[in-house]
Design a protein around this motif. Structure first.
Motif, short mmCIF file in Angstrom:
data_model
loop_
_atom_site.label_atom_id
_atom_site.label_comp_id
_atom_site.label_asym_id
_atom_site.label_seq_id
_atom_site.Cartn_x
_atom_site.Cartn_y
_atom_site.Cartn_z
N THR A 85 0.83 -1.28 0.10
CA THR A 85 -0.07 -0.20 -0.10
C THR A 85 0.80 1.09 -0.12
O THR A 85 2.15 1.26 0.45
CB THR A 85 -0.78 0.07 1.21
N VAL A 86 0.41 2.46 -0.50
CA VAL A 86 0.98 3.51 -0.51
C VAL A 86 1.06 4.00 0.83
O VAL A 86 2.47 4.83 1.20
CB VAL A 86 0.29 4.67 -1.39
N GLY A 87 0.16 3.99 1.67
CA GLY A 87 0.20 4.29 2.91
C GLY A 87 1.30 3.68 3.95
O GLY A 87 2.06 4.46 4.72
N ALA A 88 1.79 2.50 3.58
CA ALA A 88 2.78 1.79 4.04
C ALA A 88 4.38 2.22 3.74
O ALA A 88 4.97 2.42 4.46
CB ALA A 88 2.86 0.20 3.81
N ILE A 89 4.24 2.75 2.53
CA ILE A 89 5.46 3.49 2.01
C ILE A 89 5.64 4.78 2.69
O ILE A 89 6.74 5.11 3.20
CB ILE A 89 5.31 3.59 0.50
N TYR A 90 4.53 5.32 2.84
CA TYR A 90 4.70 6.71 3.39
C TYR A 90 5.10 6.59 4.89
O TYR A 90 5.84 7.57 5.49
CB TYR A 90 3.43 7.77 3.24
N ALA A 91 4.36 5.69 5.60
CA ALA A 91 4.98 5.49 7.00
C ALA A 91 6.31 5.26 7.24
O ALA A 91 6.91 5.56 8.22
CB ALA A 91 4.03 4.07 7.56
N HIS A 92 7.17 4.77 6.11
CA HIS A 92 8.44 4.25 6.25
C HIS A 92 9.51 5.47 5.64
O HIS A 92 10.65 5.40 6.30
CB HIS A 92 8.95 3.14 5.54
N ASP A 115 9.88 8.82 6.50
CA ASP A 115 10.35 9.61 7.58
C ASP A 115 11.14 8.84 8.58
O ASP A 115 12.38 9.32 8.79
CB ASP A 115 9.24 10.47 7.89
N ARG A 116 10.57 7.85 9.02
CA ARG A 116 11.11 7.20 10.27
C ARG A 116 12.35 6.41 9.66
O ARG A 116 13.25 6.28 10.72
CB ARG A 116 9.93 6.29 10.95
N ALA A 117 12.30 5.80 8.69
CA ALA A 117 13.34 4.81 8.31
C ALA A 117 14.44 5.76 7.21
O ALA A 117 15.28 4.98 6.83
CB ALA A 117 12.86 3.79 7.43
N TYR A 177 -1.38 14.41 -3.60
CA TYR A 177 -2.57 14.84 -3.46
C TYR A 177 -3.05 14.62 -1.98
O TYR A 177 -3.61 15.36 -1.37
CB TYR A 177 -3.82 14.52 -4.28
N ALA A 178 -2.99 13.53 -1.49
CA ALA A 178 -3.45 12.89 -0.30
C ALA A 178 -2.47 12.89 0.75
O ALA A 178 -2.76 13.22 1.73
CB ALA A 178 -4.11 11.55 -0.45
N PHE A 179 -1.19 12.76 0.33
CA PHE A 179 -0.13 12.65 1.57
C PHE A 179 1.00 13.83 1.47
O PHE A 179 1.66 13.80 2.66
CB PHE A 179 0.65 11.19 1.10
N GLY A 180 0.89 14.51 0.54
CA GLY A 180 1.72 15.69 0.48
C GLY A 180 3.41 15.32 0.67
O GLY A 180 3.71 14.01 -0.06
N VAL A 181 3.96 16.03 0.98
CA VAL A 181 5.57 15.85 1.19
C VAL A 181 6.00 15.82 2.64
O VAL A 181 5.78 16.98 3.35
CB VAL A 181 6.33 16.78 0.47
N PRO A 182 6.03 14.85 3.34
CA PRO A 182 6.58 14.61 4.68
C PRO A 182 7.47 15.60 5.09
O PRO A 182 8.65 15.93 4.26
CB PRO A 182 7.01 13.47 4.80
N THR A 183 7.56 16.18 6.34
CA THR A 183 8.66 17.22 6.53
C THR A 183 10.06 16.46 6.44
O THR A 183 10.31 15.05 6.95
CB THR A 183 8.44 17.43 8.29
N GLY A 184 11.02 17.18 6.03
CA GLY A 184 12.39 16.64 5.85
C GLY A 184 12.66 16.09 4.60
O GLY A 184 13.83 15.61 4.16
N LEU A 185 11.71 15.88 3.65
CA LEU A 185 11.70 15.35 2.43
C LEU A 185 11.28 16.43 1.32
O LEU A 185 10.75 17.39 1.45
CB LEU A 185 10.77 14.00 2.10
N ALA A 186 11.84 15.99 0.10
CA ALA A 186 11.41 16.88 -1.01
C ALA A 186 11.22 16.21 -2.41
O ALA A 186 11.38 14.89 -2.37
CB ALA A 186 12.80 17.94 -1.26
N VAL A 187 10.70 16.99 -3.28
CA VAL A 187 10.32 16.26 -4.40
C VAL A 187 11.25 16.76 -5.45
O VAL A 187 11.48 17.95 -5.76
CB VAL A 187 8.75 16.75 -4.82
#
Length: 330
Positions: free
Chosen positions: A244-251, A253-255, A267-277
């Protein structure tokens, strides 16, 4: 409750022509058993006792004259004949529900549950579709599942879902009505302090050097990424795979991992803090994602409503504008 073309099923036993009265409720119990894979859970889902469900299915076997369920100490699956009966059960129940929904539509309202299966890469886009559907049909409800493109094709064929949101490409089941939603574009989503993020764009080869988290190989998106990497002369060797995409996003930042994302995810998840596109330099637009339904006459009211909502969703524009925004904010 019975339905005319479903209530009489022709069978043959010992050379004798037999008419079997099959009730819709028996077929609903059978579908519940297939879904739950457990007699007790199926009975609970149907709000009946387990003995009642067991007796109903044994009666169905007796009336049709074929074994349906493989029985041991627990539920073990369906016989060959049972799989065929189950396929008909899905179809009969779906057509019963479509009939009732169509009657409601004649009365000026659409009271239904639209069953949608979406590939994981498109799940983040589904709210744009479902919100449009529910705004037009306030009495409706929606059930969404994340499935592979191959599983979506199977469930459409077996009447287990009303529509799929999947890739419109050579793997799309033939004979489907299609409404495009958007075309995937791929970007690298990675920690800002990664060396490759210093440039305005990155290459597939540079992306391959990062510890990547991507979807599992049975997902169409993963097969697309594998092909792009191979064309660039590199091998995609992820550190982590998820379904799932949610599982990818969960990892991410933390990993401290990176991923190659579809721009729809932003659109749904944005860009987590500390990451860039960063856009991938030689990345061309990927396959188109759209709504597919079986081409049948009469068409399912749910299918027709979903195609209308898809055409009005403007996902293509929404996601392309969002991607331009993230590029500008760099």
């Amino acid at each position: 409750m019975t339905i005319s073309h479903a209530s009489i099923i022709q069978t043959y036993q010992s050379g004798v022509h037999v008419k079997a009265n099959v009730q819709i409720v028996q077929l609903e119990y059978l579908v519940a058993l297939a879904r739950e894979r457990h007699f007790g859970r199926a009975a609970t889902a149907c709000h009946i006792s387990q003995p009642t469900l067991s007796v109903a299915i044994r009666r169905l076997e007796r009336d049709l004259g074929v074994p349906i369920v493989l029985r041991g100490h627990r539920f073990e699956g369906f016989t060959i004949e049972g799989a065929r009966v189950l396929s008909w059960a899905h179809r009969i129940i779906a057509e019963r529900d479509e009939l009732l929904a169509d009657v409601e539509r004649m009365r000026g309202r659409l009271n239904m549950t639209a069953r949608i299966a979406a590939i994981p890469t498109s799940v983040s886009a589904i709210p744009l579709l479902t919100s449009r559907l529910l705004a037009s049909h306030p009495a409706a409800s929606v059930r969404v599942e994340a499935l592979s493109s191959r599983e979506i094709a199977r469930r459409l064929a077996d009447f287990e879902i009303d529509a799929g949101v999947t890739y419109l490409d050579e793997e799309t089941p033939p004979g489907c009505r299609q409404t495009p939603l958007y075309q995937e574009r791929y970007v690298l989503l990675a920690p800002q302090d990664s060396d490759v993020m210093a440039a305005q764009t990155v290459t597939w080869a540079q992306a391959a050097t990062l510890p990547l988290c991507v979807l599992t190989p049975e997902m169409r998106n993963r097969r697309i990424l594998d092909a792009y990497m191979a064309a660039a002369g590199v091998l995609l060797q992820p550190v982590l795979e998820a379904d799932t995409v949610g599982a990818i996003y969960a990892h991410l930042d933390r990993a401290h991992l990176a991923t190659i994302a579809s721009h729809a995810w932003l659109y749904a998840f944005g860009v987590p803090t500390g990451l860039a596109v960063r856009p991938i330099a030689e990345s061309r637009a990927g396959p188109t994602v759209g709504v597919i339904t079986p081409a049948r006459v009469p068409e399912s009211p749910a299918a027709d409503a979903l195609h209308t909502a898809a055409a009005e969703s403007e996902m293509w524009t929404v996601f392309d504008n969002l991607l331009r925004q993230f590029r500008t904010e760099r």
